[in-house]
Design an enzyme around this catalytic site. Structure first.
Site, short mmCIF file in Angstrom:
data_model
loop_
_atom_site.label_atom_id
_atom_site.label_comp_id
_atom_site.label_asym_id
_atom_site.label_seq_id
_atom_site.Cartn_x
_atom_site.Cartn_y
_atom_site.Cartn_z
N HIS A 84 -9.47 1.61 4.72
CA HIS A 84 -8.20 1.71 5.47
C HIS A 84 -8.42 2.64 6.67
CE1 HIS A 84 -4.07 2.68 6.49
NE2 HIS A 84 -3.74 1.57 5.86
N ASN A 138 0.88 -1.16 0.00
CA ASN A 138 0.00 0.00 0.00
C ASN A 138 0.92 1.22 0.00
OD1 ASN A 138 -1.73 2.10 0.47
ND2 ASN A 138 -2.37 1.43 2.52
N SER A 184 3.55 -2.30 10.22
CA SER A 184 5.01 -2.43 10.42
C SER A 184 5.55 -3.79 10.01
CB SER A 184 5.40 -2.09 11.86
OG SER A 184 5.02 -0.76 12.17
N GLY A 204 2.80 2.17 10.85
CA GLY A 204 3.80 3.22 10.69
C GLY A 204 4.52 3.58 11.99
N GLU A 245 -6.76 4.97 7.77
CA GLU A 245 -6.51 6.39 7.47
C GLU A 245 -7.74 7.02 6.82
OE1 GLU A 245 -2.84 5.62 5.44
OE2 GLU A 245 -1.95 5.02 7.36
N LYS A 297 0.24 4.21 -0.24
CA LYS A 297 -0.37 5.41 0.36
C LYS A 297 -0.12 6.62 -0.55
CE LYS A 297 -0.12 3.21 4.82
NZ LYS A 297 0.00 3.32 6.28
N GLU A 351 -5.51 -4.69 10.48
CA GLU A 351 -4.47 -3.69 10.72
C GLU A 351 -4.74 -2.99 12.04
OE1 GLU A 351 -2.48 -2.59 6.67
OE2 GLU A 351 -3.96 -1.08 7.23
P1 13P Z 1 3.20 0.30 7.61
O1 13P Z 1 3.63 -1.01 6.99
O2 13P Z 1 3.97 1.47 7.12
O3 13P Z 1 3.12 0.19 9.12
O4 13P Z 1 1.70 0.56 7.10
C1 13P Z 1 0.74 -0.42 7.28
C2 13P Z 1 -0.48 -0.06 6.51
O5 13P Z 1 -1.22 0.80 6.88
C3 13P Z 1 -0.73 -0.80 5.25
O6 13P Z 1 -2.00 -0.53 4.76
#
Ligand code: 13P
Length: 252
Positions: free
Chosen positions: A94, A9, A212, A172, A96, A11, A166
């Protein structure tokens, strides 16, 4: 058998040109054919990536979509637009999008249904906050999301549905859920799908862990019975680490 699925992803990272460069870099390596490798790129990059995907080992994914076919929805992107660019997977819900863009379960349910109705495959994200985990409410939270977001699906849809667990506190942050915690929630998700949509749906649905995931922890996470894949943010943005993630079955 459920095919393992490692999805990047990206982002809000990479311009169309940078996206083409990264995809070409990834394609210079041999990826394990037993693993499905997906790149979920920004909408503006889809066309550029699609142009370089001929003969590629990668599957194309988007990160969001609106549920209506067309119309007065300024700034939104329709299922048909994604399909036209040969998008196969669409991340929906997601954390976010839920947190920053205030998407609720009613909207997410419509989006999941629209992805399937348009012949694509949703990667539905669910997961709890740190406060919810500390309060021991993580299963209630995830169960509530699943029941609302998957409402109306048929058992056979689960051939196409991917669910990404997640935990928000692990995204992150460098904090990964332990492999045991990831497995416990993946098993709980499978059980909930089974109780709601039947045994076959539970056996078919692929469940990813996200938060992560890195080349040095992917193997342990992928060794868990109910974890069929990973949804990866940061570590999917460079070719070498994404390749090691996809090739997790080989000796590093
Ligand atoms: P990270 O792997 O950067 O922690 O992000 C996870 C994520 O949100 C994948 O959709």
């Amino acid at each position: 058998m459920r095919k393992p699925i490692i999805a990047g992803n990206w982002k809000m990272n990479k311009t169309p040109y940078q996206a083409q460069v990264l995809v070409k870099q990834i394609d210079e390596y041999e990826l394990d054919p037993a693993v499905e490798a997906v790149v979920c790129v920004p909408a503006i990059d889809l066309q550029a990536v699609n142009e370089v995907l001929d003969g590629s080992q990668l599957h194309l994914g988007a990160q969001n979509m609106y549920f209506e076919d067309h119309g007065a929805f300024t700034g939104e992107i329709s299922p048909a637009m994604l399909k036209d660019l040969e998008v196969e997977y669409v991340i929906i819900g997601h954390s976010e999008r839920r947190e920053i863009f205030k998407e609720d379960d009613a909207l997410i349910q419509k989006k999941v249904a629209a992805v399937l109705a348009n012949g694509m495959k949703p990667i539905l994200c669910v997961g709890e906050t740190l406060e919810e985990r500390v309060a021991g409410e993580e299963e209630d939270k995830v169960r509530g999301q699943l029941l609302k977001d998957l409402e109306g699906l048929k058992p056979e849809d689960f051939e196409k549905v991917v669910i990404a667990y997640e935990p928000i506190w692990a995204i992150g942050t460098g904090k990964t859920a332990s492999a045991d915690d990831a497995e416990a929630m993946a098993a709980f998700i499978r059980k909930t799908v089974g109780e709601t949509f039947g045994k076959e749906a539970a056996e078919r649905v692929r469940i990813q862990y996200g938060g992560s995931v890195k080349p040095d922890n992917v193997r342990e996470i992928m060794s868990m019975d109910d974890v069929d894949g990973a949804l990866v943010g940061g570590a999917s943005l460079e070719a070498p680490s994404f390749i090691s993630l996809v090739n997790y079955r080989e000796d590093l």
